[in-house]
Write a protein that holds these residues in place. Structure first.
Motif, mmCIF file in Angstrom:
data_model
loop_
_atom_site.group_PDB
_atom_site.id
_atom_site.type_symbol
_atom_site.label_atom_id
_atom_site.label_comp_id
_atom_site.label_asym_id
_atom_site.label_seq_id
_atom_site.Cartn_x
_atom_site.Cartn_y
_atom_site.Cartn_z
ATOM 1 N N SER A 171 0.816 -1.250 -0.117
ATOM 2 C CA SER A 171 -0.114 -0.039 0.049
ATOM 3 C C SER A 171 0.831 1.370 -0.160
ATOM 4 O O SER A 171 0.354 2.213 -0.085
ATOM 5 N N ASN A 172 2.175 1.336 0.239
ATOM 6 C CA ASN A 172 3.013 2.276 0.390
ATOM 7 C C ASN A 172 2.702 3.107 1.381
ATOM 8 O O ASN A 172 2.463 4.316 1.215
ATOM 9 N N GLU A 173 2.511 2.589 2.603
ATOM 10 C CA GLU A 173 2.044 3.469 3.701
ATOM 11 C C GLU A 173 2.817 2.942 4.934
ATOM 12 O O GLU A 173 3.664 1.893 5.083
ATOM 13 N N ILE B 24 5.569 10.367 -1.107
ATOM 14 C CA ILE B 24 4.528 9.421 -1.181
ATOM 15 C C ILE B 24 3.525 9.401 0.092
ATOM 16 O O ILE B 24 2.449 9.084 0.060
ATOM 17 N N GLN B 25 4.103 9.822 1.244
ATOM 18 C CA GLN B 25 3.264 10.050 2.555
ATOM 19 C C GLN B 25 4.098 10.897 3.465
ATOM 20 O O GLN B 25 5.077 11.008 3.567
ATOM 21 N N LYS B 26 3.069 11.571 4.097
ATOM 22 C CA LYS B 26 3.762 12.762 5.062
ATOM 23 C C LYS B 26 2.901 12.658 6.255
ATOM 24 O O LYS B 26 1.742 12.119 6.392
ATOM 25 N N VAL C 125 3.136 11.477 9.192
ATOM 26 C CA VAL C 125 2.939 10.173 10.019
ATOM 27 C C VAL C 125 3.227 10.527 11.431
ATOM 28 O O VAL C 125 4.375 10.682 11.664
ATOM 29 N N THR D 119 8.205 10.756 7.571
ATOM 30 C CA THR D 119 7.957 10.881 6.022
ATOM 31 C C THR D 119 8.230 9.856 4.966
ATOM 32 O O THR D 119 9.434 9.279 5.321
#
Length: 345
Positions: free
Chosen positions: A27-29, A329-331, A333, A315
């Motif tokens: 899920s790229n998380e 792709i995600q920030k 967190v 990140t």
């Protein structure tokens, strides 16, 4: 697939110690953090092949600091022992699998220590070296030597970065953990050596200067254990005038790209490695937070996780293996007071 990693933290606000997170490569998380070991500001971590966790730790009330040993085969981890002495907590810890030793660098005390790993994974002091001598010209260096990094060279010597003295020293280490000095590299005044990585394909290492926001390319001679300067580059734009401190430095497994985090400019700098080992800047990308002390490439080398201490967040980036460049792709967190990122795989 879940790739688990540990996060070392400060415990000045809400953090309680070492946390475990995971990178879901499907899920790229990133998953939310779970506390796995209680400790006092375990800002750097090392994990042995026997699944023993060694952390920076201390007891402020007792005026003690050093390294703690935990068994990671249980959750939460089981404390094995505190290898503390009078003074402040340490700054860096590393495992020597071949000799079954642990190394500790203490920033405020200016000391380098070795510990023998006992049969149960606990630690017993083997040797201590206290750095002494002339310090650099900057205010951060005025109060004495500052050992910031202690880890192995490719030929199993020990390399030590001293931010206070602008020095990088190389030691031979006996099987019982005793140190003997091999060489000393003197960086330019105010460089502030913090961390170093070796190129797996070349007799070259890359030295991050915290106080100068520079990265130096150094040639390493295994025959003599000496370092020779090749070039120095900035890790931040030439027109950046606000405060910045270069922090962590990493290199890709293929030796083709070097990464440095900047605290102040709050970014990751991406450098490409040329055939002769010299560097060229390819990218500056925001860490989407404040004060990124550390980051790491995941085992697949397809992702990078960075953590921001002051904004309590992590990140996630994807990484192009051909260009070395990163893509957000995600920030945001949430992670409490994060400092160190250590993949467990």
């Amino acid at each position: 697939m879940l790739e688990k990693f540990l996060v070392g933290t400060y415990t000045k606000k809400t953090s309680q110690g070492v946390y475990e997170m995971a990178l879901d490569t499907t899920s790229n998380e990133l998953t939310s953090p779970t506390l796995v070991a209680k400790a006092s500001s375990p800002t750097y971590l090392a994990l042995s092949k026997a699944n023993k966790l060694y952390t920076v730790d201390g007891d402020k009330a007792a005026g003690m600091g050093g390294t703690s040993a935990f068994d990671r085969s249980t959750t939460p981890a089981t404390l094995l022992n505190h290898a503390f002495s009078k003074g402040t907590s340490s700054a860096y810890v590393a495992v020597d699998e071949a000799r079954q030793l642990v190394y500790e660098g203490n920033y405020h005390m200016g000391t380098l220590k070795s510990f023998v790993i006992q049969s149960d994974g606990s630690l017993k002091l083997a040797d201590v070296v206290t750095h002494q001598g002339e310090v650099g010209p900057l205010p951060e260096q005025a109060d004495g030597p500052h050992v910031h990094y202690t880890n192995l060279t490719p030929d199993n010597r020990l390399i030590v970065c001293d931010l206070g003295m602008d020095q990088v020293t190389v030691y031979d280490v006996a099987d019982d953990g005793k140190f003997s000095l091999v060489s000393t590299y003197q960086a330019e005044p105010g460089f502030g050596p913090r961390h170093v990585v070796f190129n797996p394909q070349k007799s070259i290492c890359y030295l991050a200067g915290e106080l100068s926001s520079n990265i130096s390319v150094l040639k390493y001679d295994e025959a003599t254990g000496t370092l020779t300067h090749v070039e120095t580059l900035k890790t931040i734009p030439a027109d950046w005038t606000a405060h910045n401190g270069a922090a962590a430095i990493r290199i890709s497994n293929d030796g083709q790209f070097v990464y440095v985090s900047n605290r102040g400019f709050n970014s990751l700098a991406v450098f490409a490695v040329s055939e002769d080992g010299t560097l060229s800047l390819r990218q500056q990308i925001s860490t989407e937070g404040d004060f990124p002390r550390d980051f790491d490439l995941d085992p697949s080398q397809q992702f990078v996780v960075a953590v921001n201490q002051n904004t309590d967040n992590a990140t996630l980036y994807s990484r192009n293996a051909t260009t070395g460049q990163l893509k957000l792709i995600q920030k945001d967190v949430a992670v409490p007071e994060p400092v160190c990122v250590l993949f467990e795989n």
